[in-house]
Design an enzyme around this catalytic site. Sequence first.
Site, PDB file in Angstrom:
ATOM      1  N   GLY A 101       0.752  -1.291   0.056  1.00 14.06           N
ATOM      2  CA  GLY A 101       0.136  -0.093  -0.089  1.00 14.06           C
ATOM      3  C   GLY A 101       0.813   1.114   0.096  1.00 14.06           C
ATOM      4  O   GLY A 101       2.132   1.101  -0.278  1.00 14.06           O
ATOM      5  N   HIS A 111       2.697   4.869  -4.801  1.00  9.49           N
ATOM      6  CA  HIS A 111       3.429   6.111  -5.214  1.00  9.49           C
ATOM      7  C   HIS A 111       3.743   5.937  -6.633  1.00  9.49           C
ATOM      8  O   HIS A 111       3.363   4.862  -7.273  1.00  9.49           O
ATOM      9  CB  HIS A 111       4.529   6.630  -4.552  1.00  9.49           C
ATOM     10  CG  HIS A 111       5.588   5.483  -4.435  1.00  9.49           C
ATOM     11  ND1 HIS A 111       6.168   4.964  -5.158  1.00  9.49           N
ATOM     12  CD2 HIS A 111       5.947   4.990  -3.116  1.00  9.49           C
ATOM     13  CE1 HIS A 111       6.967   4.097  -4.694  1.00  9.49           C
ATOM     14  NE2 HIS A 111       6.924   4.179  -3.291  1.00  9.49           N
ATOM     15  N   GLY A 155       6.437   4.933  -8.252  1.00  6.29           N
ATOM     16  CA  GLY A 155       7.362   3.744  -8.396  1.00  6.29           C
ATOM     17  C   GLY A 155       6.202   2.458  -8.613  1.00  6.29           C
ATOM     18  O   GLY A 155       6.521   1.811  -9.580  1.00  6.29           O
ATOM     19  N   HIS A 156       5.305   2.503  -7.745  1.00 11.96           N
ATOM     20  CA  HIS A 156       4.303   1.306  -8.148  1.00 11.96           C
ATOM     21  C   HIS A 156       3.534   1.647  -9.313  1.00 11.96           C
ATOM     22  O   HIS A 156       3.337   0.632  -9.887  1.00 11.96           O
ATOM     23  CB  HIS A 156       3.279   1.482  -6.806  1.00 11.96           C
ATOM     24  CG  HIS A 156       3.662   1.181  -5.565  1.00 11.96           C
ATOM     25  ND1 HIS A 156       4.013   1.981  -4.437  1.00 11.96           N
ATOM     26  CD2 HIS A 156       4.341  -0.094  -4.961  1.00 11.96           C
ATOM     27  CE1 HIS A 156       4.453   1.562  -3.469  1.00 11.96           C
ATOM     28  NE2 HIS A 156       4.767   0.470  -3.732  1.00 11.96           N
ATOM     29  N   GLN A 183       6.685  -9.331   8.249  1.00  9.45           N
ATOM     30  CA  GLN A 183       7.988  -8.740   7.859  1.00  9.45           C
ATOM     31  C   GLN A 183       8.540  -7.761   8.613  1.00  9.45           C
ATOM     32  O   GLN A 183       9.687  -7.303   8.358  1.00  9.45           O
ATOM     33  CB  GLN A 183       7.463  -8.120   6.347  1.00  9.45           C
ATOM     34  CG  GLN A 183       7.685  -8.869   5.104  1.00  9.45           C
ATOM     35  CD  GLN A 183       7.168  -8.476   3.888  1.00  9.45           C
ATOM     36  OE1 GLN A 183       6.222  -8.573   3.321  1.00  9.45           O
ATOM     37  NE2 GLN A 183       7.893  -7.343   3.428  1.00  9.45           N
ATOM     38  N   LYS A 195      14.548  -1.706  -6.914  1.00 14.95           N
ATOM     39  CA  LYS A 195      14.964  -1.106  -5.581  1.00 14.95           C
ATOM     40  C   LYS A 195      15.230  -2.042  -4.413  1.00 14.95           C
ATOM     41  O   LYS A 195      16.095  -1.936  -3.622  1.00 14.95           O
ATOM     42  CB  LYS A 195      13.840   0.090  -5.301  1.00 14.95           C
ATOM     43  CG  LYS A 195      14.477   0.831  -4.078  1.00 14.95           C
ATOM     44  CD  LYS A 195      13.413   1.965  -3.598  1.00 14.95           C
ATOM     45  CE  LYS A 195      12.329   1.556  -2.624  1.00 14.95           C
ATOM     46  NZ  LYS A 195      12.996   0.981  -1.555  1.00 14.95           N
ATOM     47  N   ASP A 196      14.401  -2.860  -4.190  1.00 14.23           N
ATOM     48  CA  ASP A 196      14.370  -4.073  -3.334  1.00 14.23           C
ATOM     49  C   ASP A 196      15.328  -5.248  -3.771  1.00 14.23           C
ATOM     50  O   ASP A 196      14.403  -6.240  -3.956  1.00 14.23           O
ATOM     51  CB  ASP A 196      13.039  -4.391  -2.643  1.00 14.23           C
ATOM     52  CG  ASP A 196      12.340  -3.521  -2.121  1.00 14.23           C
ATOM     53  OD1 ASP A 196      12.954  -2.838  -1.095  1.00 14.23           O
ATOM     54  OD2 ASP A 196      11.431  -2.636  -2.492  1.00 14.23           O
ATOM     55  N   SER A 245       7.670   4.512   0.051  1.00 16.31           N
ATOM     56  CA  SER A 245       6.644   4.794   0.943  1.00 16.31           C
ATOM     57  C   SER A 245       7.105   5.707   2.150  1.00 16.31           C
ATOM     58  O   SER A 245       6.525   6.344   2.918  1.00 16.31           O
ATOM     59  CB  SER A 245       5.772   3.839   1.210  1.00 16.31           C
ATOM     60  OG  SER A 245       5.147   3.099   0.101  1.00 16.31           O
ATOM     61  N   ARG A 246       8.352   5.120   2.391  1.00 19.73           N
ATOM     62  CA  ARG A 246       9.050   5.832   3.709  1.00 19.73           C
ATOM     63  C   ARG A 246       9.476   7.067   3.586  1.00 19.73           C
ATOM     64  O   ARG A 246       9.872   7.858   4.578  1.00 19.73           O
ATOM     65  CB  ARG A 246      10.104   4.841   4.320  1.00 19.73           C
ATOM     66  CG  ARG A 246       9.614   3.709   4.981  1.00 19.73           C
ATOM     67  CD  ARG A 246      10.573   2.840   5.581  1.00 19.73           C
ATOM     68  NE  ARG A 246      10.006   1.851   6.225  1.00 19.73           N
ATOM     69  CZ  ARG A 246       9.862   0.249   5.750  1.00 19.73           C
ATOM     70  NH1 ARG A 246      10.078   0.277   4.381  1.00 19.73           N
ATOM     71  NH2 ARG A 246       9.340  -0.745   6.596  1.00 19.73           N
TER      72      ARG A 246
END
Length: 332
Positions: free
Chosen positions: A28, A31, A33-34, A61, A150-151, A187-188
């Site tokens: 959720g 942004h 990127g999603h 997680q 990114k991950d 998101s952070r």
Amino acid sequence: MTATLLRTAADLHARARTGRRAVVMTMGALHEGHATLIRTARKIAGQEGEVVVTVFVNPLQFGEGEDLDRYPRTLDADVELAGKAGADVVFAPSVDEVYPGGEPQVRISAGPMGERLEGAARPGHFDGMLTVVAKLLHLTRPDVALYGQKDAQQLALIRRMVRDLNFGVEIVGVPTVREEDGLALSSRNRYLSPAERRTALALSQALFAGSDRHAAQEALRARAREVPASRARAEALSAIGESRAAADAHAVATTAGGPAAVRAAARQVLDEAARLDPPLQLDYLALVDPSDFTEIGDDFTGEAVLAVAARVGATRLIDNIPLTFGTFGDAS
């Protein structure tokens, strides 16, 4: 385009399927990127296929002291963004829907790769991530699933799980999306104050510095291949004023430690950021083989990942950039 919000796997399975189903998994707080992931999924699925976006904040997680409770929940905005980007369905199950018997007793183990870098900083994180990804792959039954680069360690582990455990799904990695100032979309990022954001830019700046150093070395190596290290050739080059350039190129090409120079260039930026106000608190800087996320040696050739994780204030951020060593082969 308006996305349909579904809460149960039964409702999702009841939908008529034509073409390929592409799934984008998120927690959720969507942004750009999603949105890029969703648009890529739409292209892959085609107009005859279906794009499903999952929204699920997975409690497995989050370790002790992490931000599960304050992780942003913005479902209405997520459904709107997903639909505009091309999603047909937003699947937002409850915790009880995903874990009907409570926390699962049987889980996926990330193995040794899951204990490195992010796994070392966040024990158990990747076991929880792979467990929920496996669950969501079963619940959504996609033909293809897309994840952001990114991950990078997460993406590598998902690919390994799918390969090792024979999941019948194609995994696609989508390049990192950055804001105009270079900060990787996350998101952070919304947690950062203006001053913290200025410090946080050091993550991407460090990666770009390492990438620039790498590009310069590879370019010199390419030139060195065209400059035989012979006295006659050196004398000939001297006559036209290129002897210094030839010597520099040959020196770079024959000096071990290309990866070490990349690390040093990135580290310099991070060290400077540690003296800012507020300071950057580095968790790790690593240059790794993406197949197992172990550090590469100075004689390494092939694909690599330069990865960084750090805290700025109370916010922890990660970023990475892909590099290729040995593009031009060995100098002669």
